[in-house]
Scaffold this motif. Structure first.
Motif, PDB file in Angstrom:
ATOM      1  N   VAL A 174      14.633  -0.392  -2.602  1.00  0.00           N
ATOM      2  CA  VAL A 174      14.381  -0.434  -4.040  1.00  0.00           C
ATOM      3  C   VAL A 174      13.808   0.911  -4.477  1.00  0.00           C
ATOM      4  O   VAL A 174      12.763   1.338  -3.984  1.00  0.00           O
ATOM      5  CB  VAL A 174      13.387  -1.565  -4.390  1.00  0.00           C
ATOM      6  CG1 VAL A 174      13.115  -1.601  -5.886  1.00  0.00           C
ATOM      7  CG2 VAL A 174      13.904  -2.902  -3.894  1.00  0.00           C
ATOM      8  N   ILE A 233       6.060  -4.624  -5.100  1.00  0.00           N
ATOM      9  CA  ILE A 233       7.207  -5.526  -5.194  1.00  0.00           C
ATOM     10  C   ILE A 233       7.044  -6.653  -4.188  1.00  0.00           C
ATOM     11  O   ILE A 233       6.360  -6.500  -3.175  1.00  0.00           O
ATOM     12  CB  ILE A 233       8.557  -4.796  -5.007  1.00  0.00           C
ATOM     13  CG1 ILE A 233       8.628  -4.101  -3.644  1.00  0.00           C
ATOM     14  CG2 ILE A 233       8.791  -3.808  -6.130  1.00  0.00           C
ATOM     15  CD1 ILE A 233       9.982  -3.461  -3.356  1.00  0.00           C
ATOM     16  N   THR A 244       9.338 -10.213  -2.485  1.00  0.00           N
ATOM     17  CA  THR A 244      10.486 -11.115  -2.427  1.00  0.00           C
ATOM     18  C   THR A 244       9.934 -12.522  -2.258  1.00  0.00           C
ATOM     19  O   THR A 244       8.961 -12.734  -1.535  1.00  0.00           O
ATOM     20  CB  THR A 244      11.428 -10.768  -1.255  1.00  0.00           C
ATOM     21  OG1 THR A 244      10.686 -10.702  -0.047  1.00  0.00           O
ATOM     22  CG2 THR A 244      12.146  -9.456  -1.502  1.00  0.00           C
ATOM     23  N   LEU A 285      13.301 -10.991  -6.374  1.00  0.00           N
ATOM     24  CA  LEU A 285      12.498  -9.795  -6.142  1.00  0.00           C
ATOM     25  C   LEU A 285      11.741  -9.546  -7.438  1.00  0.00           C
ATOM     26  O   LEU A 285      12.345  -9.441  -8.496  1.00  0.00           O
ATOM     27  CB  LEU A 285      13.385  -8.589  -5.799  1.00  0.00           C
ATOM     28  CG  LEU A 285      12.585  -7.359  -5.414  1.00  0.00           C
ATOM     29  CD1 LEU A 285      13.215  -6.665  -4.233  1.00  0.00           C
ATOM     30  CD2 LEU A 285      12.431  -6.400  -6.569  1.00  0.00           C
ATOM     31  N   SER A 286      10.428  -9.474  -7.343  1.00  0.00           N
ATOM     32  CA  SER A 286       9.592  -9.225  -8.530  1.00  0.00           C
ATOM     33  C   SER A 286       8.885  -7.898  -8.379  1.00  0.00           C
ATOM     34  O   SER A 286       8.479  -7.497  -7.302  1.00  0.00           O
ATOM     35  CB  SER A 286       8.558 -10.337  -8.702  1.00  0.00           C
ATOM     36  OG  SER A 286       9.190 -11.546  -9.039  1.00  0.00           O
ATOM     37  N   TYR A 287       8.711  -7.246  -9.530  1.00  0.00           N
ATOM     38  CA  TYR A 287       8.066  -5.933  -9.598  1.00  0.00           C
ATOM     39  C   TYR A 287       6.892  -6.024 -10.523  1.00  0.00           C
ATOM     40  O   TYR A 287       6.942  -6.614 -11.554  1.00  0.00           O
ATOM     41  CB  TYR A 287       9.086  -4.925 -10.086  1.00  0.00           C
ATOM     42  CG  TYR A 287       8.505  -3.631 -10.589  1.00  0.00           C
ATOM     43  CD1 TYR A 287       7.914  -2.749  -9.706  1.00  0.00           C
ATOM     44  CD2 TYR A 287       8.528  -3.305 -11.938  1.00  0.00           C
ATOM     45  CE1 TYR A 287       7.378  -1.553 -10.168  1.00  0.00           C
ATOM     46  CE2 TYR A 287       8.002  -2.118 -12.393  1.00  0.00           C
ATOM     47  CZ  TYR A 287       7.420  -1.253 -11.499  1.00  0.00           C
ATOM     48  OH  TYR A 287       6.894  -0.076 -11.931  1.00  0.00           O
TER      49      TYR A 287
END
Length: 133
Positions: free
Chosen positions: A35, A51, A53, A131-133
């Motif tokens: 990423v 980040i 998952t 997937l979070s940011y």
């Protein structure tokens, strides 16, 4: 021509069988993602990116709701530790990765010490579809 057609069908059947046999193994295998996050806002540094998952049951924040301690600490103090700790304790989270330094725009006086882009490598285990940011 017929022989060529039969050969193509046989190859397709073997390939289909190979994929069918490999699919269950691939479904349980961890996946790796690269990423890249690039700062595109001028004049404003960014806290080191974090980040994660995870499966669908993990909420880092909810629109209209008060921020969690972890999100508040990042927004107000650049402190990743509370959110990192919370995510790592969540059984629905597969992996958590953070950059080591802030992202700084190229025109900033600090640009010599920091980059405006970072690439992070993260794993996604079975069930981790987000997937979070």
């Amino acid at each position: 021509m017929r022989q060529l057609m039969r050969r193509a069908i046989a190859i397709a059947a073997v390939a289909g069988l190979t994929l069918a046999l490999a699919a269950p193994a691939l479904a349980g295998s961890p996946r790796t993602y690269e990423v890249t996050i690039q700062l595109v806002t001028g004049g404003q540094p960014l806290t080191p990116p974090l980040i994660a998952t995870h499966s669908g049951g993990t909420d880092i924040f909810s629109v209209g709701q008060p921020a969690s301690l972890g999100v508040k600490e990042i927004a107000e103090n650049g402190n990743l530790a509370p959110l990192t700790t919370a995510l790592e304790a969540d059984p629905k989270v597969s992996d958590v990765v953070a950059a080591e330094a802030p992202l700084v725009p190229p025109e900033s006086p600090m640009s010599g010490a920091f980059d405006d882009e970072v690439t992070l490598i993260i794993q996604a285990g079975p069930g981790a579809r987000f997937l979070s940011y």
